[in-house]
Design a protein around this motif. Structure first.
Motif, PDB file in Angstrom:
ATOM      1  N   SER A  20       1.819   3.356   4.936  1.00  0.00           N
ATOM      2  CA  SER A  20       2.338   3.896   6.193  1.00  0.00           C
ATOM      3  C   SER A  20       1.587   3.322   7.384  1.00  0.00           C
ATOM      4  CB  SER A  20       2.194   5.418   6.190  1.00  0.00           C
ATOM      5  OG  SER A  20       2.457   5.947   7.452  1.00  0.00           O
ATOM      6  N   THR A  21       2.292   3.162   8.480  1.00  0.00           N
ATOM      7  CA  THR A  21       1.675   2.644   9.701  1.00  0.00           C
ATOM      8  C   THR A  21       1.159   3.767  10.590  1.00  0.00           C
ATOM      9  OG1 THR A  21       3.856   2.598  10.737  1.00  0.00           O
ATOM     10  CG2 THR A  21       3.101   0.575   9.708  1.00  0.00           C
ATOM     11  N   VAL A  22       0.773   4.870   9.935  1.00  0.00           N
ATOM     12  CA  VAL A  22       0.188   5.982  10.687  1.00  0.00           C
ATOM     13  C   VAL A  22      -1.056   5.499  11.425  1.00  0.00           C
ATOM     14  CG1 VAL A  22      -0.921   8.216  10.500  1.00  0.00           C
ATOM     15  CG2 VAL A  22       1.049   7.688   9.060  1.00  0.00           C
ATOM     16  N   THR A  23      -1.160   5.793  12.719  1.00  0.00           N
ATOM     17  CA  THR A  23      -2.308   5.331  13.498  1.00  0.00           C
ATOM     18  C   THR A  23      -3.096   6.462  14.135  1.00  0.00           C
ATOM     19  OG1 THR A  23      -0.890   5.073  15.430  1.00  0.00           O
ATOM     20  CG2 THR A  23      -1.213   3.131  14.041  1.00  0.00           C
ATOM     21  N   ALA A  24      -2.601   7.688  13.979  1.00  0.00           N
ATOM     22  CA  ALA A  24      -3.312   8.797  14.610  1.00  0.00           C
ATOM     23  C   ALA A  24      -4.616   9.067  13.882  1.00  0.00           C
ATOM     24  CB  ALA A  24      -2.434  10.053  14.577  1.00  0.00           C
ATOM     25  N   VAL A  25      -5.673   9.320  14.636  1.00  0.00           N
ATOM     26  CA  VAL A  25      -6.988   9.604  14.066  1.00  0.00           C
ATOM     27  C   VAL A  25      -7.475  10.932  14.638  1.00  0.00           C
ATOM     28  CG1 VAL A  25      -9.356   8.807  13.815  1.00  0.00           C
ATOM     29  CG2 VAL A  25      -7.492   7.150  13.900  1.00  0.00           C
ATOM     30  N   THR A  26      -7.924  11.829  13.760  1.00  0.00           N
ATOM     31  CA  THR A  26      -8.365  13.130  14.232  1.00  0.00           C
ATOM     32  C   THR A  26      -9.621  13.025  15.074  1.00  0.00           C
ATOM     33  OG1 THR A  26      -9.187  15.269  13.542  1.00  0.00           O
ATOM     34  CG2 THR A  26      -9.607  13.450  12.056  1.00  0.00           C
ATOM     35  N   ALA A  27      -9.690  13.864  16.120  1.00  0.00           N
ATOM     36  CA  ALA A  27     -10.877  13.876  16.976  1.00  0.00           C
ATOM     37  C   ALA A  27     -12.022  14.627  16.331  1.00  0.00           C
ATOM     38  CB  ALA A  27     -10.534  14.525  18.321  1.00  0.00           C
ATOM     39  N   GLY A  28     -11.740  15.299  15.181  1.00  0.00           N
ATOM     40  CA  GLY A  28     -12.781  16.091  14.557  1.00  0.00           C
ATOM     41  C   GLY A  28     -13.600  15.341  13.536  1.00  0.00           C
ATOM     42  N   LEU A  29     -13.421  14.032  13.408  1.00  0.00           N
ATOM     43  CA  LEU A  29     -14.232  13.284  12.463  1.00  0.00           C
ATOM     44  C   LEU A  29     -15.685  13.332  12.892  1.00  0.00           C
ATOM     45  CD1 LEU A  29     -12.014  10.112  11.902  1.00  0.00           C
ATOM     46  CD2 LEU A  29     -12.287  12.046  10.377  1.00  0.00           C
ATOM     47  N   ALA A  76       4.692 -10.642   1.964  1.00  0.00           N
ATOM     48  CA  ALA A  76       4.089 -11.876   2.477  1.00  0.00           C
ATOM     49  C   ALA A  76       3.719 -12.835   1.351  1.00  0.00           C
ATOM     50  CB  ALA A  76       2.854 -11.544   3.311  1.00  0.00           C
ATOM     51  N   GLY A  77       3.880 -12.393   0.115  1.00  0.00           N
ATOM     52  CA  GLY A  77       3.568 -13.244  -1.023  1.00  0.00           C
ATOM     53  C   GLY A  77       2.131 -13.165  -1.496  1.00  0.00           C
ATOM     54  N   VAL A  78       1.326 -12.252  -0.918  1.00  0.00           N
ATOM     55  CA  VAL A  78      -0.055 -12.082  -1.361  1.00  0.00           C
ATOM     56  C   VAL A  78      -0.047 -11.259  -2.648  1.00  0.00           C
ATOM     57  CG1 VAL A  78      -2.347 -11.215  -0.776  1.00  0.00           C
ATOM     58  CG2 VAL A  78      -0.870 -12.167   1.006  1.00  0.00           C
ATOM     59  N   SER A 106     -18.010  -4.191 -13.020  1.00  0.00           N
ATOM     60  CA  SER A 106     -16.651  -4.650 -13.304  1.00  0.00           C
ATOM     61  C   SER A 106     -15.671  -3.915 -12.406  1.00  0.00           C
ATOM     62  CB  SER A 106     -16.297  -4.422 -14.776  1.00  0.00           C
ATOM     63  OG  SER A 106     -16.364  -3.046 -15.087  1.00  0.00           O
ATOM     64  N   GLY A 107     -14.430  -4.347 -12.430  1.00  0.00           N
ATOM     65  CA  GLY A 107     -13.446  -3.681 -11.590  1.00  0.00           C
ATOM     66  C   GLY A 107     -12.028  -4.095 -11.912  1.00  0.00           C
ATOM     67  N   TYR A 108     -11.084  -3.380 -11.293  1.00  0.00           N
ATOM     68  CA  TYR A 108      -9.668  -3.576 -11.561  1.00  0.00           C
ATOM     69  C   TYR A 108      -8.884  -3.402 -10.268  1.00  0.00           C
ATOM     70  CZ  TYR A 108     -11.500  -2.527 -16.205  1.00  0.00           C
ATOM     71  OH  TYR A 108     -12.256  -2.525 -17.350  1.00  0.00           O
ATOM     72  N   ALA A 109      -7.791  -4.128 -10.135  1.00  0.00           N
ATOM     73  CA  ALA A 109      -6.879  -3.955  -9.004  1.00  0.00           C
ATOM     74  C   ALA A 109      -5.685  -3.125  -9.450  1.00  0.00           C
ATOM     75  CB  ALA A 109      -6.416  -5.311  -8.488  1.00  0.00           C
ATOM     76  N   PHE A 110      -5.156  -2.308  -8.524  1.00  0.00           N
ATOM     77  CA  PHE A 110      -4.062  -1.419  -8.865  1.00  0.00           C
ATOM     78  C   PHE A 110      -2.832  -1.595  -7.984  1.00  0.00           C
ATOM     79  CE2 PHE A 110      -7.621   0.474 -10.927  1.00  0.00           C
ATOM     80  CZ  PHE A 110      -7.111   1.086 -12.057  1.00  0.00           C
ATOM     81  N   ASP A 111      -3.003  -1.962  -6.730  1.00  0.00           N
ATOM     82  CA  ASP A 111      -1.850  -1.987  -5.837  1.00  0.00           C
ATOM     83  C   ASP A 111      -2.212  -2.770  -4.589  1.00  0.00           C
ATOM     84  OD1 ASP A 111       0.722  -1.429  -5.037  1.00  0.00           O
ATOM     85  OD2 ASP A 111       0.552   0.722  -5.324  1.00  0.00           O
ATOM     86  N   ILE A 112      -1.214  -3.115  -3.784  1.00  0.00           N
ATOM     87  CA  ILE A 112      -1.428  -3.852  -2.539  1.00  0.00           C
ATOM     88  C   ILE A 112      -0.467  -3.329  -1.486  1.00  0.00           C
ATOM     89  CG2 ILE A 112       0.192  -5.698  -3.115  1.00  0.00           C
ATOM     90  CD1 ILE A 112      -1.722  -7.671  -1.724  1.00  0.00           C
ATOM     91  N   THR A 113      -0.906  -3.307  -0.229  1.00  0.00           N
ATOM     92  CA  THR A 113      -0.062  -2.877   0.880  1.00  0.00           C
ATOM     93  C   THR A 113       0.549  -4.095   1.559  1.00  0.00           C
ATOM     94  OG1 THR A 113      -1.813  -2.982   2.516  1.00  0.00           O
ATOM     95  CG2 THR A 113      -1.611  -0.934   1.264  1.00  0.00           C
ATOM     96  N   GLU A 114       1.432  -3.839   2.491  1.00  0.00           N
ATOM     97  CA  GLU A 114       2.058  -4.944   3.221  1.00  0.00           C
ATOM     98  C   GLU A 114       1.088  -5.642   4.154  1.00  0.00           C
ATOM     99  OE1 GLU A 114       4.878  -6.334   2.552  1.00  0.00           O
ATOM    100  OE2 GLU A 114       5.192  -4.836   0.997  1.00  0.00           O
ATOM    101  N   ASP A 115      -0.024  -4.986   4.538  1.00  0.00           N
ATOM    102  CA  ASP A 115      -1.014  -5.665   5.375  1.00  0.00           C
ATOM    103  C   ASP A 115      -2.090  -6.361   4.534  1.00  0.00           C
ATOM    104  OD1 ASP A 115      -2.757  -3.692   4.516  1.00  0.00           O
ATOM    105  OD2 ASP A 115      -3.202  -2.911   6.512  1.00  0.00           O
ATOM    106  N   TRP A 144     -10.057  -3.193  -0.641  1.00  0.00           N
ATOM    107  CA  TRP A 144     -10.428  -4.580  -0.358  1.00  0.00           C
ATOM    108  C   TRP A 144      -9.476  -5.072   0.718  1.00  0.00           C
ATOM    109  CZ3 TRP A 144      -9.679  -9.122  -4.353  1.00  0.00           C
ATOM    110  CH2 TRP A 144     -10.233 -10.292  -3.837  1.00  0.00           C
ATOM    111  N   HIS A 145      -9.957  -5.125   1.948  1.00  0.00           N
ATOM    112  CA  HIS A 145      -9.099  -5.445   3.072  1.00  0.00           C
ATOM    113  C   HIS A 145      -8.822  -6.949   3.166  1.00  0.00           C
ATOM    114  CE1 HIS A 145      -9.094  -1.385   4.718  1.00  0.00           C
ATOM    115  NE2 HIS A 145     -10.386  -1.320   4.458  1.00  0.00           N
TER     116      HIS A 145
END
Length: 391
Positions: A44-53, A192-194, A229-238, A257-258
């Motif tokens: 989701s392209t949600v961009t709102a961030v709570t002020a209570g962090l 994007a093919g990534v 060790s580690g594993y990948a599970f999913d990828i976003t559109e970004d 992993w951005h």
């Protein structure tokens, strides 16, 4: 022995016909391992961030915010909106051409494209099938090892792996099955093919990796100190990849992993247990990261909002319904999927009797769901590709 080999071994006795008496095979695990599929889902392209962090990051610098007064009520974060539950669904069998048996192994986030295989059982044909809007548009036989596609994106490109010996990556691109570079298992591909995936060495510990395109060299994920060790599970559109990393202390944590290379640890949810909390990622879905958390003996299902860093508990039965992606999958006599926080039951087909169903694709708006049926007792009954259309 890797997961696929174990699943194949469990299913091998089914080739001999109908067994005497009830099956002793854990069909859910066998099919979950042998036909595991990991799906790409949009974030989701949600961009709102709570002020209570308690803290925010500005320009790469951690800025501490004043703690609230003891009697001050913390503001609630703005969370991704839940998808509406469908009011009804219809179920149909997808066309499979000349194949006697076929199964769905993945789908794109819109539900437009689905990918699958012919004879998707131990030693089956595994010709690549592609459906668009429920119609069969490709049936491709690869001259080489059997290849199982695990995901497809919104333009019809798919990725997968050979299912014999040390896994090698493959792509369905331009109407052909093509070998990719390196070794390992592609798990998910975005528009994007990534490509996100991992290695599965015979000797070395596995680790996540990504390909910037189907014909690129794989790039290993830089592992933080103390990770084995580690594993990948999913990828976003970004391009953000959901991973699980194991540490020298035998705990498992979730990480993002951005695309710019940053590794972001996801703090485990608070749980009332007296042991370290492990996190087992499942998927990006509906703007959330879904994950099981707890111990081997006690797990709950949570979802995590990457924007507000907020964990929300769903239930204490993580695998009571399916959420197709890289996490554990199984078979259900009465197929159910998670839509938002809810378990949603799907209609079945009377002719399948006591067969099991495995869901392999769930569109972001929950309008298109796809998977396969499998006999609960023997493999001499065909696997059929199924599609549910909901509204």
């Amino acid at each position: 022995m890797n997961d696929e080999d174990y699943g194949a071994l469990l299913l091998r006795p089914l080739k001999t016909g109908t067994p005497d008496g009830p099956t002793r095979i854990d069909v859910a695990k066998a099919m979950g391992d042998g036909l595991r599929a990991r799906r790409v889902r949009t974030w989701s392209t949600v961009t709102a961030v709570t002020a209570g962090l308690a803290a925010i990051v500005t320009g790469g610098v951690l800025v501490l915010m004043p703690a609230p007064a003891p009697d001050e009520e913390l503001p609630q974060p703005v969370l991704p909106a839940d998808v509406a539950l469908p009011s009804s669904c219809t179920v149909d069998t997808l066309p499979a051409g000349d194949a006697k048996s076929a199964g769905v192994t993945g789908g794109d986030p819109t539900g437009t494209y689905l990918v699958g295989a012919t004879e998707p059982v131990y030693n089956g044909d595994f010709d690549v099938l592609v459906w668009k809007n429920g119609k069969l548009v490709a049936d491709v036989e690869y001259e080489g090892p059997r290849v199982e596609m695990t995901d497809i994106n919104g333009i019809g490109d798919a990725v997968g792996r050979s299912n014999e010996g040390i896994p090698k990556p493959y792509a369905y691109q331009g109407g052909k099955v093509r070998p990719m570079k390196g070794i390992g298992t592609p798990i998910a591909i975005n528009d994007a093919g990534v490509i996100a995936g991992g290695t599965e060495h015979a000797v070395d510990e596995p680790y996540p990796q990504r390909w910037s395109s189907w014909d690129a060299e794989p790039e290993p994920m830089p592992l933080p100190d103390g990770i084995t060790s580690g594993y990948a599970f999913d990828i976003t559109e970004d391009g953000t990849i959901l991973t699980a990393l194991d540490s020298v202390t035998k705990t498992r944590g979730a990480y993002l992993w951005h695309a710019d290379g940053e590794i972001e640890a996801i703090a485990a949810p608070a749980m009332d247990i007296d042991q370290p909390v492990n996190v087992w990622p499942i998927a990006f879905r509906y703007g959330w990261v879904y994950a099981a958390a707890g111990t081997d003996a006690q797990q709950s299902l949570f979802r995590y909002d990457p924007i507000s860093k907020f964990w929300q508990k769903i239930n204490d039965e993580p695998y009571s319904a399916q959420l197709p992606a890289g996490g554990p999958q199984g078979l259900f006599a009465s197929p159910k999927v998670y839509i938002g926080k809810e378990m949603f039951a799907l209609p079945t087909v009377e002719k399948y009797g006591d067969d099991y169903f495995m869901i392999e694709s769930l569109s972001e708006d929950a309008s298109v769901i796809a998977g396969s049926n499998i006999s609960s007792v023997a493999a001499d009954r065909p696997v059929d590709p199924m599609i549910w259309r909901c509204r």
